[in-house]
Motif scaffolding. Structure first.
Motif, PDB file in Angstrom:
ATOM      1  N   TYR A 234       0.823  -1.222   0.000  1.00 55.30           N
ATOM      2  CA  TYR A 234       0.000   0.000   0.000  1.00 55.30           C
ATOM      3  C   TYR A 234       0.854   1.268   0.000  1.00 55.30           C
ATOM      4  O   TYR A 234       0.424   2.299  -0.507  1.00 55.30           O
ATOM      5  N   ARG A 235       2.069   1.167   0.566  1.00 58.99           N
ATOM      6  CA  ARG A 235       2.966   2.339   0.540  1.00 58.99           C
ATOM      7  C   ARG A 235       3.266   2.679  -0.919  1.00 58.99           C
ATOM      8  O   ARG A 235       3.216   3.833  -1.326  1.00 58.99           O
ATOM      9  N   ASP A 236       3.543   1.632  -1.712  1.00 57.62           N
ATOM     10  CA  ASP A 236       3.855   1.847  -3.130  1.00 57.62           C
ATOM     11  C   ASP A 236       2.678   2.465  -3.883  1.00 57.62           C
ATOM     12  O   ASP A 236       2.861   3.120  -4.900  1.00 57.62           O
ATOM     13  N   GLN A 237       1.481   2.215  -3.389  1.00 54.70           N
ATOM     14  CA  GLN A 237       0.296   2.792  -4.054  1.00 54.70           C
ATOM     15  C   GLN A 237      -0.007   4.202  -3.543  1.00 54.70           C
ATOM     16  O   GLN A 237      -0.996   4.814  -3.954  1.00 54.70           O
ATOM     17  N   GLY A 238       0.791   4.651  -2.562  1.00 58.39           N
ATOM     18  CA  GLY A 238       0.559   5.993  -1.998  1.00 58.39           C
ATOM     19  C   GLY A 238      -0.677   6.055  -1.117  1.00 58.39           C
ATOM     20  O   GLY A 238      -1.246   7.132  -0.913  1.00 58.39           O
ATOM     21  N   LYS A 239      -1.108   4.891  -0.580  1.00 55.83           N
ATOM     22  CA  LYS A 239      -2.342   4.897   0.221  1.00 55.83           C
ATOM     23  C   LYS A 239      -2.085   4.729   1.717  1.00 55.83           C
ATOM     24  O   LYS A 239      -3.018   4.702   2.496  1.00 55.83           O
ATOM     25  N   LEU A 240      -0.815   4.531   2.090  1.00 52.96           N
ATOM     26  CA  LEU A 240      -0.510   4.185   3.478  1.00 52.96           C
ATOM     27  C   LEU A 240      -0.325   5.426   4.341  1.00 52.96           C
ATOM     28  O   LEU A 240       0.541   6.253   4.075  1.00 52.96           O
ATOM     29  N   LEU A 241      -1.137   5.513   5.385  1.00 53.52           N
ATOM     30  CA  LEU A 241      -0.967   6.582   6.369  1.00 53.52           C
ATOM     31  C   LEU A 241      -0.348   5.957   7.615  1.00 53.52           C
ATOM     32  O   LEU A 241      -0.971   5.127   8.269  1.00 53.52           O
ATOM     33  N   GLU A 242       0.909   6.327   7.914  1.00 55.58           N
ATOM     34  CA  GLU A 242       1.610   5.761   9.081  1.00 55.58           C
ATOM     35  C   GLU A 242       1.196   6.550  10.313  1.00 55.58           C
ATOM     36  O   GLU A 242       1.226   7.783  10.298  1.00 55.58           O
ATOM     37  N   PHE A 243       0.856   5.851  11.382  1.00 49.46           N
ATOM     38  CA  PHE A 243       0.476   6.560  12.602  1.00 49.46           C
ATOM     39  C   PHE A 243       1.106   5.898  13.823  1.00 49.46           C
ATOM     40  O   PHE A 243       0.769   4.774  14.180  1.00 49.46           O
ATOM     41  N   ASP A 244       2.071   6.624  14.440  1.00 53.06           N
ATOM     42  CA  ASP A 244       2.707   6.143  15.671  1.00 53.06           C
ATOM     43  C   ASP A 244       1.817   6.536  16.838  1.00 53.06           C
ATOM     44  O   ASP A 244       1.602   7.730  17.071  1.00 53.06           O
TER      45      ASP A 244
END
Ligand SMILES: Nc1ncnc2c1ncn2[C@@H]1O[C@H](COP(=O)(O)OP(=O)(O)O)[C@@H](O)[C@H]1O
Length: 277
Positions: A238-248
């Motif tokens: 999903y990162r490669d698709q630009g859809k990943l929102l990382e949340f710490d």
């Protein structure tokens, strides 16, 4: 947010397509590509929550689903319901789940498509998926059958994840989840300090709490290993698709929830506030 999330309606129900994809003939699937030419065909949010066991996917996905008015669908819950149903799959599933391993993609597609089908009959639309996809194959098939708008990747230090899993409790009557662990992890080896207050049950649930059979230290560690090996690549997908929102996660619910809404560009004062409970 509207721009990211309000995409267009798939032309066939996702449930029937997931069911067909349960066979290995994935290439046979006719992808229902969204119909971008029909401006009236707007649909509800289709989000995915990723993250290690114990990170709080269920807690935050369920709160957001109330907030956004879409169903929260956790494949772990579907697996546990099947396990306790004493249906034909239950013995086989118990063995897999209690060792911390993943259930086969076919079984998961089957359970998920049944759940989506039941929801479609009740008029549900959109979803927040929790615990699915967990393998690259699951992610690829999901991509074949529908459009995912946003993938939220919740993150927390691993020692805290284990403590959280060991503190998890579920009310056997109402099904709500709680956590009896008080977490005060100090900053060390570049990891930030983190404190989390317990999420204690109300008095009516206090004597009905159960512990998941797979929440023992040994099985939690096995599940964390499975996550690193099999599910981590789904983040890259999903990162490669630009859809990943990382949340710490900065702490417990009180500290994390407003920050998560902020990261999602959701205004908490919006009309659905009452749904938060
Ligand atoms: N998408 C999936 N693919 C394969 N197995 C799954 C999936 N979702 C759930 N399971 C099974 O159900 C178990 C519990 O899942 P879940 O409640 O999501 O736990 P966790 O706390 O590990 O995130 C998993 O360890 C696995 O055996």
């Amino acid at each position: 947010m509207a721009a990211i999330t309000r995409l267009l309606k798939p032309s066939s129900p996702i449930s029937s397509l997931l069911k067909r994809s349960g066979s290995t003939m994935v290439s046979e699937i006719e992808s229902p590509r969204p119909n971008f030419s029909d401006p009236k065909a707007s649909r509800n949010f289709q989000w995915v929550f990723l993250g290690c066991p114990g990170v709080g996917k269920g807690t935050y996905a369920s709160r957001l689903s109330n907030f956004l008015g879409v169903p929260h669908i956790a494949t772990g819950d579907l697996v546990r319901a099947e396990l306790s149903s004493s249906g034909p799959l239950s013995t086989q599933l118990a063995e897999i789940v209690n060792q911390g391993k993943l259930v086969s993609d076919e079984i998961i597609f089957n359970l998920l498509s049944k759940r989506l089908e039941a929801g479609e009959k009740k008029g549900e639309s959109g979803f927040i998926l929790d615990g699915f996809p967990r393998t690259i194959r699951q992610a690829e098939i999901l991509d074949e059958v529908t459009e995912i708008d946003l993938v939220v990747n919740l993150k927390l230090r691993e020692d805290v994840l284990v403590e959280k899993c060991l503190g998890r409790r579920t009310c056997s009557k109402c099904g709500k989840g709680f956590n009896v662990a008080t977490i005060n992890a100090k900053a060390e080896d570049g990891r930030p300090a983190i404190s989390m207050a317990p999420l204690l049950p109300p008095s009516q649930c206090a004597d009905k709490l159960i512990i998941r059979a797979d929440d023992t230290e040994e099985v939690v560690k096995a599940r964390l290993n499975v996550y690193q090996e099999t599910s981590k690549p789904v983040e890259d997908f999903y990162r490669d698709q630009g859809k990943l929102l990382e949340f710490d996660l900065p702490g417990g619910i009180r500290a994390s929830w407003p920050k998560l809404l902020e990261a999602l560009n959701i205004d908490e004062s919006e009309d659905k506030r009452s749904a938060l409970g």
